[in-house]
Every structure is written in structure tokens, then in C-alpha cells.
Design a protein around this motif. Structure first.
Motif, PDB file in Angstrom:
ATOM      1  N   THR A 209     -34.585  11.039 -21.046  1.00  0.00           N
ATOM      2  CA  THR A 209     -33.384  11.877 -20.976  1.00  0.00           C
ATOM      3  C   THR A 209     -32.178  10.958 -20.811  1.00  0.00           C
ATOM      4  OG1 THR A 209     -33.562  12.126 -18.564  1.00  0.00           O
ATOM      5  CG2 THR A 209     -34.633  13.790 -19.943  1.00  0.00           C
ATOM      6  N   LEU A 210     -31.110  11.318 -21.509  1.00  0.00           N
ATOM      7  CA  LEU A 210     -29.892  10.498 -21.501  1.00  0.00           C
ATOM      8  C   LEU A 210     -28.725  11.357 -21.045  1.00  0.00           C
ATOM      9  CD1 LEU A 210     -28.288   7.934 -22.198  1.00  0.00           C
ATOM     10  CD2 LEU A 210     -28.244   8.696 -24.573  1.00  0.00           C
ATOM     11  N   GLU A 211     -28.135  10.981 -19.918  1.00  0.00           N
ATOM     12  CA  GLU A 211     -26.988  11.715 -19.386  1.00  0.00           C
ATOM     13  C   GLU A 211     -25.761  10.794 -19.410  1.00  0.00           C
ATOM     14  OE1 GLU A 211     -28.032  12.996 -15.507  1.00  0.00           O
ATOM     15  OE2 GLU A 211     -29.736  14.217 -16.160  1.00  0.00           O
ATOM     16  N   ILE A 212     -24.647  11.332 -19.914  1.00  0.00           N
ATOM     17  CA  ILE A 212     -23.401  10.567 -19.980  1.00  0.00           C
ATOM     18  C   ILE A 212     -22.301  11.383 -19.303  1.00  0.00           C
ATOM     19  CG2 ILE A 212     -21.708   9.464 -21.490  1.00  0.00           C
ATOM     20  CD1 ILE A 212     -23.878   9.177 -23.583  1.00  0.00           C
ATOM     21  N   ALA A 213     -21.761  10.836 -18.249  1.00  0.00           N
ATOM     22  CA  ALA A 213     -20.752  11.568 -17.481  1.00  0.00           C
ATOM     23  C   ALA A 213     -19.473  11.791 -18.284  1.00  0.00           C
ATOM     24  CB  ALA A 213     -20.435  10.818 -16.189  1.00  0.00           C
ATOM     25  N   HIS A 214     -19.099  10.823 -19.115  1.00  0.00           N
ATOM     26  CA  HIS A 214     -17.847  10.916 -19.882  1.00  0.00           C
ATOM     27  C   HIS A 214     -18.143  10.712 -21.368  1.00  0.00           C
ATOM     28  CE1 HIS A 214     -15.767  10.802 -16.048  1.00  0.00           C
ATOM     29  NE2 HIS A 214     -16.416   9.693 -15.752  1.00  0.00           N
ATOM     30  N   GLU A 215     -18.429  11.809 -22.069  1.00  0.00           N
ATOM     31  CA  GLU A 215     -18.666  11.706 -23.508  1.00  0.00           C
ATOM     32  C   GLU A 215     -17.345  11.613 -24.268  1.00  0.00           C
ATOM     33  OE1 GLU A 215     -21.417  14.463 -25.131  1.00  0.00           O
ATOM     34  OE2 GLU A 215     -22.910  14.153 -23.565  1.00  0.00           O
ATOM     35  N   ARG A 216     -16.245  11.902 -23.599  1.00  0.00           N
ATOM     36  CA  ARG A 216     -14.896  11.675 -24.148  1.00  0.00           C
ATOM     37  C   ARG A 216     -14.065  11.069 -23.028  1.00  0.00           C
ATOM     38  NH1 ARG A 216     -11.648  13.301 -28.434  1.00  0.00           N
ATOM     39  NH2 ARG A 216      -9.406  13.307 -27.992  1.00  0.00           N
ATOM     40  N   LEU A 217     -13.620   9.862 -23.256  1.00  0.00           N
ATOM     41  CA  LEU A 217     -12.878   9.129 -22.234  1.00  0.00           C
ATOM     42  C   LEU A 217     -11.512   8.750 -22.789  1.00  0.00           C
ATOM     43  CD1 LEU A 217     -13.058   7.783 -19.404  1.00  0.00           C
ATOM     44  CD2 LEU A 217     -13.854   5.725 -20.576  1.00  0.00           C
ATOM     45  N   GLU A 218     -10.460   9.029 -22.014  1.00  0.00           N
ATOM     46  CA  GLU A 218      -9.101   8.714 -22.455  1.00  0.00           C
ATOM     47  C   GLU A 218      -8.529   7.571 -21.631  1.00  0.00           C
ATOM     48  OE1 GLU A 218      -6.620  12.153 -22.549  1.00  0.00           O
ATOM     49  OE2 GLU A 218      -7.757  13.125 -24.162  1.00  0.00           O
ATOM     50  N   LEU A 219      -7.964   6.594 -22.344  1.00  0.00           N
ATOM     51  CA  LEU A 219      -7.351   5.435 -21.716  1.00  0.00           C
ATOM     52  C   LEU A 219      -5.951   5.234 -22.279  1.00  0.00           C
ATOM     53  CD1 LEU A 219     -10.358   2.942 -22.059  1.00  0.00           C
ATOM     54  CD2 LEU A 219      -9.779   4.290 -20.041  1.00  0.00           C
TER      55      LEU A 219
ATOM     56  N   MET B 239     -18.062   2.520 -17.329  1.00  0.00           N
ATOM     57  CA  MET B 239     -17.111   3.612 -17.116  1.00  0.00           C
ATOM     58  C   MET B 239     -17.568   4.916 -17.768  1.00  0.00           C
ATOM     59  SD  MET B 239     -13.663   1.318 -17.733  1.00  0.00           S
ATOM     60  CE  MET B 239     -12.510   2.679 -17.559  1.00  0.00           C
ATOM     61  N   LEU B 240     -18.589   4.838 -18.636  1.00  0.00           N
ATOM     62  CA  LEU B 240     -19.090   6.050 -19.307  1.00  0.00           C
ATOM     63  C   LEU B 240     -20.016   6.852 -18.404  1.00  0.00           C
ATOM     64  CD1 LEU B 240     -19.876   4.518 -22.811  1.00  0.00           C
ATOM     65  CD2 LEU B 240     -17.833   5.780 -22.120  1.00  0.00           C
ATOM     66  N   GLY B 241     -20.561   6.231 -17.352  1.00  0.00           N
ATOM     67  CA  GLY B 241     -21.460   6.932 -16.435  1.00  0.00           C
ATOM     68  C   GLY B 241     -22.792   7.279 -17.077  1.00  0.00           C
TER      69      GLY B 241
ATOM     70  N   VAL C 287     -16.745   9.275 -27.507  1.00  0.00           N
ATOM     71  CA  VAL C 287     -15.434   8.974 -28.085  1.00  0.00           C
ATOM     72  C   VAL C 287     -14.528   8.443 -26.973  1.00  0.00           C
ATOM     73  CG1 VAL C 287     -13.380   9.892 -29.202  1.00  0.00           C
ATOM     74  CG2 VAL C 287     -15.644  10.725 -29.879  1.00  0.00           C
ATOM     75  N   VAL C 288     -13.977   7.266 -27.221  1.00  0.00           N
ATOM     76  CA  VAL C 288     -13.007   6.686 -26.289  1.00  0.00           C
ATOM     77  C   VAL C 288     -11.643   6.701 -26.986  1.00  0.00           C
ATOM     78  CG1 VAL C 288     -12.328   4.666 -24.964  1.00  0.00           C
ATOM     79  CG2 VAL C 288     -14.751   5.217 -25.232  1.00  0.00           C
ATOM     80  N   VAL C 289     -10.699   7.420 -26.392  1.00  0.00           N
ATOM     81  CA  VAL C 289      -9.370   7.555 -26.974  1.00  0.00           C
ATOM     82  C   VAL C 289      -8.413   6.634 -26.221  1.00  0.00           C
ATOM     83  CG1 VAL C 289      -7.475   9.117 -27.508  1.00  0.00           C
ATOM     84  CG2 VAL C 289      -9.839   9.948 -27.592  1.00  0.00           C
ATOM     85  N   VAL C 290      -7.806   5.715 -26.967  1.00  0.00           N
ATOM     86  CA  VAL C 290      -6.808   4.824 -26.375  1.00  0.00           C
ATOM     87  C   VAL C 290      -5.432   5.306 -26.824  1.00  0.00           C
ATOM     88  CG1 VAL C 290      -5.980   2.453 -26.188  1.00  0.00           C
ATOM     89  CG2 VAL C 290      -8.434   2.905 -26.417  1.00  0.00           C
ATOM     90  N   LYS C 291      -4.636   5.773 -25.854  1.00  0.00           N
ATOM     91  CA  LYS C 291      -3.317   6.328 -26.169  1.00  0.00           C
ATOM     92  C   LYS C 291      -2.207   5.307 -25.914  1.00  0.00           C
ATOM     93  CE  LYS C 291      -4.441  11.163 -25.073  1.00  0.00           C
ATOM     94  NZ  LYS C 291      -4.059  12.339 -24.248  1.00  0.00           N
TER      95      LYS C 291
END
Length: 276
Positions: A112-122, A132-134, A180-184
Motif C-alpha cells: 500500500t502506498l500513501e502520499i500525504a501531499h499528492e499536490r504540493l504548492e511551492l 516533503m511528499l509524506g 504534482v508539485v506546483v512552483v509559483k
């Protein structure tokens, strides 16, 4: 005739050979002659429910041995023997069987694969690493499995970065998820224009330079990258009010503007007496 004490009489003594009781062999009792186990299991004498008694030695159950060749990890039927010997060397034995059944194959379960942040904004310039993805991986069979993360994130450049996270166990079962990691872009703040004085007076004909305004500017992001410009002319020979627009512009185009008024005062000409 009369016998005296000194006269000897013959005496006959018969010595018989002592009867020897023959030693009896122990009695071996087997309650279960066929024992069945699952591949990888254990087997002992106790599984055959065997006991041994001896007329002379009494209880001999603890002396029973299981003899023969067998492999608990290899399915099959093994012909074995239970044997016990008393103190005189008398032996009792019984033939028994051991049946080893094949272990039922367990279906391997994918981790089983759990990811705390499947979309991370930076924000541009922020730090990023995979922790940082957890990510948490659990597996019933393998216990310790480390997830593999494919893809890169460039925090120096704004954009969307897609990462692939894979957890695979020793049997090849795997689970895949996407992140998805979004860099703003960082929020740009306009520069701050500082003008100590917004109204000046000069006399007609005096020189004027915009440097006299003494404008300076500060910017949170650009520091030393702010440009100051001036718009408007001052006609020093023509009395009147003139407006100079001072503008500070940063590298992102954000501006701050201050208007400065320059007053050209008419020059007074002294009155001269007429010439006779």
C-alpha cells in the motif's frame, strides 16, 4: 549302641541352581500410526501418541526414538520407525508413517502506498525534497519497502512538475501514484519611492536638475535593481508651475510614482532712473 558327642554323622547338602527369570522386552504402544503435518511444520514422538512400559525398567516412554529419513519441507509420505530399548538391550519397535502435505500457496498482496501531499504548492526559491511528499509504504510480506520517486522539481523556475512514485515488493507486485508539485512565482511587491520634497521654487533663469529632487527607491525583491525615471520639463526662463513625474520601476515592471512641482518665479528687474 550308644553314640557319643565325638562320633560324627554324615550330612548331605543339596545346592540347587537358582531359577533365572528371563528379561522381557518392553511393550511399545502407538496410538496414531500415521501423522500428517503441513510442509514446514514440526513432528515429534508425542505426535504418534506412543508410550512404552517395561516389566523391569517400568516407564520408558521418554526413551522412544523416531528413526528414519524425512524432510518436513518436502511434501511426501515417509516410512519411519518408533523404537525403544530397555536397560538389558531388549528392543520394541513399531512401523509408522509421516505424511507431509504441500503448504497452500498464499496470494501475494501488493504494497500500500500513501502520499500525504499528492499536490504540493511551492514558491520560486523554496526548498524541495521527496520527504516533503509524506510517502508511507506498507507491505504484509516484505515489511521494509522504500518507494522510488521518478522526476525532478526545479524550484528556481515556475511551473508544474509531475513525479511518479512507485512501491514494489520482492514478488514484483507494485503500486504507482502520481504527484504534482506546483512552483509559483513569488508575489512581487512594488518598489517604494522616497522623495524628501515634492515642491521646489527657483528664480527665473536659475539652473534646474532633477537630481535636486533627491529621489531614492527600495524594493523587497530586487534590492539594487530599481530604476528611477523622470518625466516632465522645467522651462527655467518661463515663470510658471511645472510638474515632474518621478517613477521607480522594478525588474517585474511594478512601479511607484510621485509628482513633484517646480515653481519658476519671475525674476524682478530693478527699476532704473531715466537717463537725461
Amino acid at each position: 549302641d550308644t553314640l557319643s558327642l565325638h562320633d560324627a554323622l554324615p550330612i548331605s547338602v543339596v545346592v540347587k541352581e537358582k531359577a533365572v527369570t528371563p528379561d522381557e522386552a518392553p511393550v511399545l504402544t502407538v496410538g496414531q500410526k500415521v501423522v500428517t503435518i503441513t510442509q514446514g511444520g514440526k513432528v515429534s514422538v508425542a505426535d504418534f501418541k506412543a508410550t512404552a512400559m517395561d516389566k523391569e525398567d517400568k516407564e520408558l516412554t521418554d526413551e522412544i526414538k523416531l528413526l528414519g529419513s524425512y524432510d518436513v519441507n518436502k511434501p511426501g509420505t515417509y516410512d519411519l520407525e518408533l523404537r525403544v530399548m530397555d536397560s538389558k538391550g531388549n528392543v520394541a519397535k513399531e512401523a509408522v508413517k509421516l505424511v507431509v502435505n504441500m503448504k497452500a500457496l498464499e496470494m501475494n498482496q501488493a504494497p500500500t502506498l500513501e502520499i500525504a501531499h499528492e499536490r504540493l504548492e511551492l514558491t520560486v526559491g523554496d526548498h524541495f525534497d521527496n520527504s516533503m511528499l509524506g510517502i508511507v509504504v506498507k507491505d504484509k510480506e516484505d515489511k521494509d519497502i522504500e518507494a522510488k520517486v521518478d522526476g525532478t522539481v526545479n524550484t528556481k523556475e515556475a511551473g508544474e512538475y509531475r513525479l511518479t512514485v512507485t512501491a514494489e515488493d520482492s514478488k514484483g507486485a507494485k503500486v504507482v501514484k502520481h504527484v504534482v508539485v506546483v512552483v509559483k512565482e513569488a508575489k512581487n511587491e512594488a518598489p517604494k519611492l522616497n522623495v524628501p520634497q515634492t515642491r521646489f521654487e527657483i528664480t527665473q533663469g536659475d539652473a534646474w536638475s532633477n537630481d535636486k529632487i533627491g529621489a531614492t527607491a527600495t524594493d523587497k525583491e530586487d534590492k539594487d535593481g530599481v530604476k528611477i525615471t523622470y518625466a516632465g520639463d522645467v522651462k527655467v526662463n518661463e515663470p510658471g508651475e511645472y510638474t515632474i513625474t518621478v517613477t521607480a520601476t522594478d525588474s517585474k515592471g511594478a512601479t511607484d510614482t510621485v509628482k513633484v512641482t517646480v515653481v519658476v518665479v519671475k525674476k524682478e528687474v530693478p527699476n532704473q532712473a531715466p537717463v537725461v
